[in-house]
Design a protein around this motif. Structure first.
Motif, mmCIF file in Angstrom:
data_model
loop_
_atom_site.group_PDB
_atom_site.id
_atom_site.type_symbol
_atom_site.label_atom_id
_atom_site.label_comp_id
_atom_site.label_asym_id
_atom_site.label_seq_id
_atom_site.Cartn_x
_atom_site.Cartn_y
_atom_site.Cartn_z
ATOM 1 N N UNK A 267 0.840 -1.212 0.000
ATOM 2 C CA UNK A 267 0.000 0.000 0.000
ATOM 3 C C UNK A 267 0.867 1.250 0.000
ATOM 4 N N UNK A 268 1.706 1.368 -1.015
ATOM 5 C CA UNK A 268 2.688 2.460 -1.054
ATOM 6 C C UNK A 268 2.979 2.829 -2.498
ATOM 7 N N UNK A 269 3.733 3.911 -2.663
ATOM 8 C CA UNK A 269 4.165 4.321 -3.996
ATOM 9 C C UNK A 269 4.817 3.145 -4.716
ATOM 10 N N UNK A 270 4.475 2.966 -5.970
ATOM 11 C CA UNK A 270 4.973 1.805 -6.718
ATOM 12 C C UNK A 270 6.496 1.788 -6.819
ATOM 13 N N UNK A 271 7.125 2.959 -6.740
ATOM 14 C CA UNK A 271 8.584 2.994 -6.818
ATOM 15 C C UNK A 271 9.250 2.230 -5.670
ATOM 16 N N UNK A 272 8.525 2.019 -4.583
ATOM 17 C CA UNK A 272 9.101 1.301 -3.442
ATOM 18 C C UNK A 272 8.949 -0.212 -3.569
ATOM 19 N N UNK A 273 8.043 -0.683 -4.404
ATOM 20 C CA UNK A 273 7.705 -2.106 -4.423
ATOM 21 C C UNK A 273 8.856 -3.012 -4.854
ATOM 22 N N UNK A 274 9.587 -2.690 -5.935
ATOM 23 C CA UNK A 274 10.648 -3.608 -6.343
ATOM 24 C C UNK A 274 11.681 -3.836 -5.240
ATOM 25 N N UNK A 275 12.117 -2.765 -4.578
ATOM 26 C CA UNK A 275 13.110 -2.925 -3.517
ATOM 27 C C UNK A 275 12.529 -3.670 -2.329
ATOM 28 N N UNK A 276 11.260 -3.402 -1.993
ATOM 29 C CA UNK A 276 10.630 -4.114 -0.877
ATOM 30 C C UNK A 276 10.577 -5.607 -1.156
ATOM 31 N N UNK A 277 10.202 -5.977 -2.373
ATOM 32 C CA UNK A 277 10.148 -7.401 -2.720
ATOM 33 C C UNK A 277 11.536 -8.025 -2.724
ATOM 34 N N UNK A 372 9.982 0.584 -18.697
ATOM 35 C CA UNK A 372 9.357 -0.637 -19.200
ATOM 36 C C UNK A 372 9.434 -1.767 -18.170
ATOM 37 N N UNK A 373 10.557 -1.858 -17.457
ATOM 38 C CA UNK A 373 10.720 -2.877 -16.413
ATOM 39 C C UNK A 373 11.153 -2.186 -15.136
ATOM 40 N N UNK A 374 10.573 -2.626 -14.023
ATOM 41 C CA UNK A 374 10.894 -2.064 -12.715
ATOM 42 C C UNK A 374 11.611 -3.143 -11.910
ATOM 43 N N UNK A 375 12.919 -3.194 -12.045
ATOM 44 C CA UNK A 375 13.732 -4.230 -11.403
ATOM 45 C C UNK A 375 14.011 -3.837 -9.958
ATOM 46 N N UNK A 376 13.910 -4.802 -9.062
ATOM 47 C CA UNK A 376 14.246 -4.573 -7.664
ATOM 48 C C UNK A 376 15.595 -5.168 -7.325
ATOM 49 N N UNK A 377 16.510 -4.340 -6.819
ATOM 50 C CA UNK A 377 17.835 -4.817 -6.406
ATOM 51 C C UNK A 377 18.197 -4.177 -5.064
ATOM 52 N N UNK A 378 18.650 -4.993 -4.125
ATOM 53 C CA UNK A 378 19.111 -4.466 -2.844
ATOM 54 C C UNK A 378 20.419 -5.142 -2.448
ATOM 55 N N UNK A 387 27.345 -9.688 3.568
ATOM 56 C CA UNK A 387 26.820 -8.808 2.522
ATOM 57 C C UNK A 387 26.026 -9.680 1.562
ATOM 58 N N UNK A 388 24.731 -9.418 1.456
ATOM 59 C CA UNK A 388 23.825 -10.271 0.693
ATOM 60 C C UNK A 388 23.142 -9.455 -0.404
ATOM 61 N N UNK A 389 22.913 -10.086 -1.529
ATOM 62 C CA UNK A 389 22.287 -9.425 -2.673
ATOM 63 C C UNK A 389 20.887 -9.987 -2.909
ATOM 64 N N UNK A 390 19.946 -9.093 -3.216
ATOM 65 C CA UNK A 390 18.601 -9.519 -3.569
ATOM 66 C C UNK A 390 18.184 -8.917 -4.899
ATOM 67 N N UNK A 391 17.403 -9.652 -5.648
ATOM 68 C CA UNK A 391 16.964 -9.171 -6.960
ATOM 69 C C UNK A 391 15.594 -9.750 -7.282
ATOM 70 N N UNK A 392 14.702 -8.887 -7.774
ATOM 71 C CA UNK A 392 13.382 -9.298 -8.242
ATOM 72 C C UNK A 392 13.140 -8.615 -9.586
ATOM 73 N N UNK A 393 12.933 -9.412 -10.624
ATOM 74 C CA UNK A 393 12.698 -8.847 -11.957
ATOM 75 C C UNK A 393 11.229 -8.522 -12.207
ATOM 76 N N UNK A 394 10.331 -9.215 -11.521
ATOM 77 C CA UNK A 394 8.893 -8.982 -11.672
ATOM 78 C C UNK A 394 8.280 -8.837 -10.285
ATOM 79 N N UNK A 395 8.166 -7.618 -9.783
ATOM 80 C CA UNK A 395 7.544 -7.428 -8.470
ATOM 81 C C UNK A 395 6.131 -7.994 -8.436
ATOM 82 N N UNK A 396 5.692 -8.380 -7.249
ATOM 83 C CA UNK A 396 4.347 -8.931 -7.084
ATOM 84 C C UNK A 396 3.311 -7.966 -7.652
ATOM 85 N N UNK A 397 2.467 -8.473 -8.559
ATOM 86 C CA UNK A 397 1.431 -7.664 -9.190
ATOM 87 C C UNK A 397 1.725 -7.299 -10.626
ATOM 88 N N UNK A 398 3.004 -7.378 -11.044
ATOM 89 C CA UNK A 398 3.347 -7.103 -12.435
ATOM 90 C C UNK A 398 2.763 -8.190 -13.348
#
Length: 448
Positions: A267-277, A372-378, A387-398
């Protein structure tokens, strides 16, 4: 007059012209929107706009102000319902256009359909038109536009005009006039975020009402600019430095932009979703708890920095939905940044402590892929030195990770319960009825 192909398309599309899979997606977005309206109708800025709308009258009319017993005119109902659609930050989004279509398409279309006695199929055809036009206008205006202007407010005015114009059966020439009148009213600036102002709800309310007015005026012979998009003093000239006119007609009738639209899970701005996921992915894979987090770096596109960077220490629930740190803090604590989590915990000491550990950096790969794509990387640094890496290419709902109809129904009922305007029985009956919209002989009240 040189007729623009987008105006001709908008004036002529019928429900039976829409492929079955796109019809089903339109129905999904329709039910999803209804939940957002019910969730938002009790919010303070929405109530203010609803009071204004009802004060301007008429005090009784053919159109429903959803969640209220009062009815009013099409324009005032569109204004009030569009405001309610957007405040919960749960309405849909088209990635490429960075545009939230539902609030500015369904709200005016429902009001007009109720006023003129349109069928459900006519309503849904008009809504498809609104999506296709609004998304293409957003893509046309480009990334430079979004840095200053809220695209849902600007492109949304054209989307509303297109949807209402289709219901009013405007000719292609009249539709082009409606575009001109809508485009000259396009407005909506991001400055409100800096001081947690209420403008975002005014943006959708104005876009819906102004677009509706533009369509009705065109029906009455009122003329609008004939080259509102690319004229020397048109939208591109005044609001963009990277406008691409080819986007306005990209794949008309073959590429269905509506089907590319994403649902919002957090329930937030879509720009936050990729990183949250991406953060949730890391926490699941490595069994992390919030107390294990020392630092979280979000690798983001420039649009996220432009919009979220202004929010350092959020003062209100709504402003906190534009705080990357708050969203990730809530997601880390609860596994989901939902409406109740924001309300109860956005300023909790545990959330604030996590918020202070989150930062954003521009990432070339993520920025190049956007919008076109909203990639999530943290990058996550833990207190024990990992030091751990996270990546989501398709956030939930895409589209590549979409919601099922069962999830959409559950979300709509959850949002309805949050808003409190309907009993669980009312909401359940209404949602089940909404799924059958294409079979309705006449559009009547949505909330049973």
């Amino acid at each position: 007059m040189t007729l623009h192909p987008l105006a001709a398309f908008a004036a002529q599309l019928r429900w039976e012209d829409v492929p079955a899979a796109v019809q089903r997606r339109a129905e999904d977005l329709w039910v999803d929107w209804f939940g957002s309206v019910l969730a938002g109708q009790s919010a303070r800025p929405v109530q203010s706009l609803a009071r204004f709308a009802l004060s301007q009258g008429p005090c009784a009319g053919p159109c429903e102000v959803i969640g209220h017993s009062a009815t009013t005119s099409p324009m005032m109902a569109a204004l009030a319902n569009a405001a309610a659609s957007h405040v919960a930050e749960q309405d849909d989004v088209h990635n490429g256009a960075v545009f939230h279509p539902a609030a500015v398409v369904f709200a005016p279309a429902v009001a007009v359909a109720q006023s003129i006695g349109a069928s459900g199929a006519q309503l849904m055809a008009a809504c498809v038109v609104g999506y296709e036009v609004g998304i293409r206008v957003g893509e046309f205006l480009g990334r430079s536009h979004y840095r200053i202007f809220h695209t849902t407010a600007t492109a949304g005015t054209l989307a509303a005009a297109a949807a209402v114009g289709r219901l009013l059966e405007l000719t292609p020439g009249q539709m082009q006039h409606a575009f001109g009148s809508a485009g000259t009213q396009s407005a909506g600036l991001w400055e409100f975020l800096r001081t947690a102002a209420d403008s975002k709800q005014l943006h959708t309310a104005h876009a819906s009402a102004a677009g509706l007015m533009a369509a009705y005026l065109a029906q009455d012979g009122f003329t609008g600019a004939q080259d509102i998009f690319t004229g020397p003093q048109g939208l591109a000239a005044g609001m963009s430095t990277d406008a691409d006119p080819s986007r306005l007609t990209d794949g008309l009738g073959t590429r269905w932009a509506l089907a590319e639209t994403s649902f919002k899970w957090h329930a937030s701005c879509r720009h936050t979703h990729p990183a949250a996921d991406a953060l949730l992915q890391v926490m699941r894979e490595h069994g992390l708890q919030p107390a294990d987090l020392a630092q979280v770096t979000c690798h983001v596109h420039q649009g996220a920095i432009d919009v979220l960077g202004a929010v350092i220490a959020p003062a209100t629930v709504h402003q906190s939905k534009f705080s990357m740190g708050t969203v990730l803090g809530l997601a880390a604590r609860f596994g989901h940044a939902g409406l109740t989590e924001f309300d109860a915990h956005f300023l909790a000491p545990e959330t604030v402590a996590l918020r202070e550990k989150v930062s954003m950096v521009l990432d070339t790969e993520v920025d190049t892929a956007y919008p076109q794509r909203w990639i999530g990387k943290v990058t996550v640094h833990t207190l024990d030195g990992r030091t751990l890496q996270g990546r989501v290419d398709d956030p939930k709902g895409d589209p590549g990770n979409t919601l099922t109809r069962e999830e959409i129904t559950a979300k709509a009922l959850r949002l309805a319960a949050y808003g409190g305007a309907a009993s669980s029985a009312q909401a359940g009956q209404s949602v089940q009825h909404l799924w059958q919209v294409a079979q309705w002989p006449k559009v009547e009240k949505l909330l049973k």
